[in-house]
Design an enzyme around this catalytic site. Structure first.
Site, PDB file in Angstrom:
ATOM      1  N   GLU A 192       0.791  -1.233   0.000  1.00 19.58           N
ATOM      2  CA  GLU A 192       0.000   0.000   0.000  1.00 19.58           C
ATOM      3  C   GLU A 192       0.826   1.287   0.000  1.00 19.58           C
ATOM      4  O   GLU A 192       0.746   2.085   0.942  1.00 19.58           O
ATOM      5  CB  GLU A 192      -0.973  -0.009   1.178  1.00 19.58           C
ATOM      6  CG  GLU A 192      -1.987  -1.136   1.091  1.00 19.58           C
ATOM      7  CD  GLU A 192      -3.168  -0.958   2.057  1.00 19.58           C
ATOM      8  OE1 GLU A 192      -3.135  -0.056   2.908  1.00 19.58           O
ATOM      9  OE2 GLU A 192      -4.130  -1.736   1.931  1.00 19.58           O
ATOM     10  N   GLU A 200      -5.319  -8.622   0.402  1.00 15.54           N
ATOM     11  CA  GLU A 200      -6.012  -8.326   1.668  1.00 15.54           C
ATOM     12  C   GLU A 200      -7.488  -8.101   1.392  1.00 15.54           C
ATOM     13  O   GLU A 200      -7.858  -7.408   0.443  1.00 15.54           O
ATOM     14  CB  GLU A 200      -5.504  -7.029   2.335  1.00 15.54           C
ATOM     15  CG  GLU A 200      -4.168  -7.128   2.987  1.00 15.54           C
ATOM     16  CD  GLU A 200      -3.738  -5.819   3.672  1.00 15.54           C
ATOM     17  OE1 GLU A 200      -4.611  -5.020   4.080  1.00 15.54           O
ATOM     18  OE2 GLU A 200      -2.520  -5.609   3.771  1.00 15.54           O
TER      19      GLU A 200
END
Ligand code: FCB
Length: 447
Positions: free
Chosen positions: A158, A347
């Site tokens: 991320e 995720e």
């Protein structure tokens, strides 16, 4: 039908800072940030977290019983190189990888999941181009030790959150408020990613991707300003990182970096990782809610983030929109076509306070797996799915108040207790592999 899916990978995910505890490692930027009064909502830190570093055998046994094929964890850079450079100590990860292999679980490490060694953060962290080269040196050391047993690699996690929340808005470590001056942070992480891919491959590692957060951006309102603001936000969160990696160019207006950087950044990946939680509703400047944290956003931002009404919410307050997963996957496929390698959902998951009877998490996972099956039926090539997270853990600025685990952790005793969702996922995996998603049926639990 769908024999090609026999090897679909079912996994769980976690990250070093959130579970390990600080024993035996150097400090990271996140430790320094958490030590500042008022930064972490419950005033806690990650010095103990779930105590995984001492309990990894028990945790691997839980994963084995769960039946997952892979475990996405992260390697703590400050555990390997406390100063961010120099000799590497990989003893803990060597043991963890052996334990996973013995349990028949593929180790899928992330090199960088936000925990920059403090000395590097103090030297500017990701504002400093040199951090990208340091990441590559560290990647070499890790791969030299582990590539013989690690079948799947993730460079960074991320980069959009690190850029926006960490350096742009100061909500996450290192707490800098650079606003649009944070853009070099994006470039340096991308360069670090590209250099790490080279370093991993040079050391014999294979099957490399990264974990990028993606959120369908929905426009609030119907003025030109609303559309412009939503478009800008979409670019910042979804395309500023994916375009350079997958297309070898920045979105218009965001070009940066030195000659040759984009070639390094866009070296073909073996797969692309998508972290998905919810869509984002964005319109003209003015609305002052950040859906991630509930923080007030600075009033001079060129967009406003609105509350997405009309959906159930997780314990975190995040809207539950399973179809957003299908939407972002088909959007990625449409935008990148053949340039998009096979995808892993690196995720997906939810926070609820429920101790063990977490029916809402079962509902959440069931809904998102159906949406994933739908995206695959629409032609998106997805190869794996990792639930965030195996354990309740230190949820960054939320401290221990947001529980994402399939396994409950008592943060006083560190006792682990599988939740109902763990049993559900166990049953789902045991029934799914050969047919999923062709003949997908919901597991036991709400339809
Ligand atoms: C993601 C992070 C992960 C975890 C989940 C809930 O943004 O990558 O560490 O905090 O959100």
């Amino acid at each position: 039908m769908n024999n090609a899916r026999v090897n679909f990978l079912w996994g769980v995910a976690a990250s070093a800072f959130q579970i390990e505890g600080a024993a035996g490692r150097g400090p990271s930027g996140w430790d320094a940030f958490a030590a500042q009064p008022g930064r972490i909502k419950d005033g806690t830190d990650a010095s103990v977290a779930t105590g995984h570093v001492d309990r990894y055998r028990e945790d691997v046994a839980l994963m084995k019983e769960l039946g997952v094929g892979a475990y996405r964890f992260s390697i703590s850079w400050p555990r390997v190189q406390p100063s961010g450079t120099g000799p590497a100590n990989l003893d803990f990860y060597d043991r963890l990888v052996d334990e996973l292999c013995a349990a028949g679980i593929a180790p899928a490490p992330t090199l960088y999941h936000w925990d920059t060694p403090l000395p590097l953060e103090e030297a500017g962290g990701w504002t400093n181009r040199d951090t990208a080269y340091k990441l590559a040196d560290y990647a070499s050391a890790v791969a030299e030790r582990l590539a013989d047993r690690v079948p799947m690699w993730i460079t960074i996690n991320e980069p959009a959150e690190v850029t926006l929340l960490g350096y742009g808005l100061g909500q996450h470590a290192p707490g800098r408020n650079l606003l649009f001056d944070a853009l070099p942070v994006a470039h340096h992480q991308l360069l670090g990613h590209g250099l790490a891919v080279q370093a991993l491959r040079a050391a014999g590692a294979d099957n490399i991707g990264l974990a990028a957060s993606h959120s369908p951006v929905w426009t609030a309102g119907d003025t030109d300003q609303d559309r412009q603001s939503a478009g800008l936000y979409d670019t910042l969160m979804n395309w500023l990182f994916a375009d350079p990696i997958l297309l070898g160019r920045y979105p218009e207006g965001f070009e940066q970096g030195a000659d040759g950087d984009l070639e390094i950044i866009s070296a073909p990946l073996d797969w692309y990782g998508v972290n998905y939680y919810s869509p984002t509703l964005v319109g003209a400047p003015g609305a002052a809610l950040d859906s991630y944290s509930g923080f007030d956003l600075p009033p001079d931002l060129p967009f406003g983030i609105h509350d997405l009404q009309g959906y159930p919410r997780t314990g975190f307050g995040w809207p539950v929109v399973p179809d957003g997963l299908r939407e972002i996957l088909t959007t990625l496929r449409d935008r990148y076509g053949d340039r998009l390698p096979p995808v892993h959902i690196t995720e997906n998951g939810c926070s609820y306070p429920d101790e063990v009877a977490d029916t809402r998490r079962i509902d959440y996972l069931d809904g998102h797996l159906r949406a994933l099956a739908q995206a695959m039926a629409e032609g998106v090539d997805v190869r794996g799915y990792f639930v965030w997270s195996i354990l309740d853990n230190f949820e960054w600025i939320e401290g221990y108040t947001q529980r994402f685990g399939l396994v409950h952790v008592d943060f006083d005793t560190l006792r682990r207790t599988p939740k109902d969702s763990y049993r559900w996922y166990q049953e789902f995996i045991s029934r799914a592999p050969d047919s999923w998603p062709g003949t997908h049926r919901a597991g036991p639990g709400p339809a």
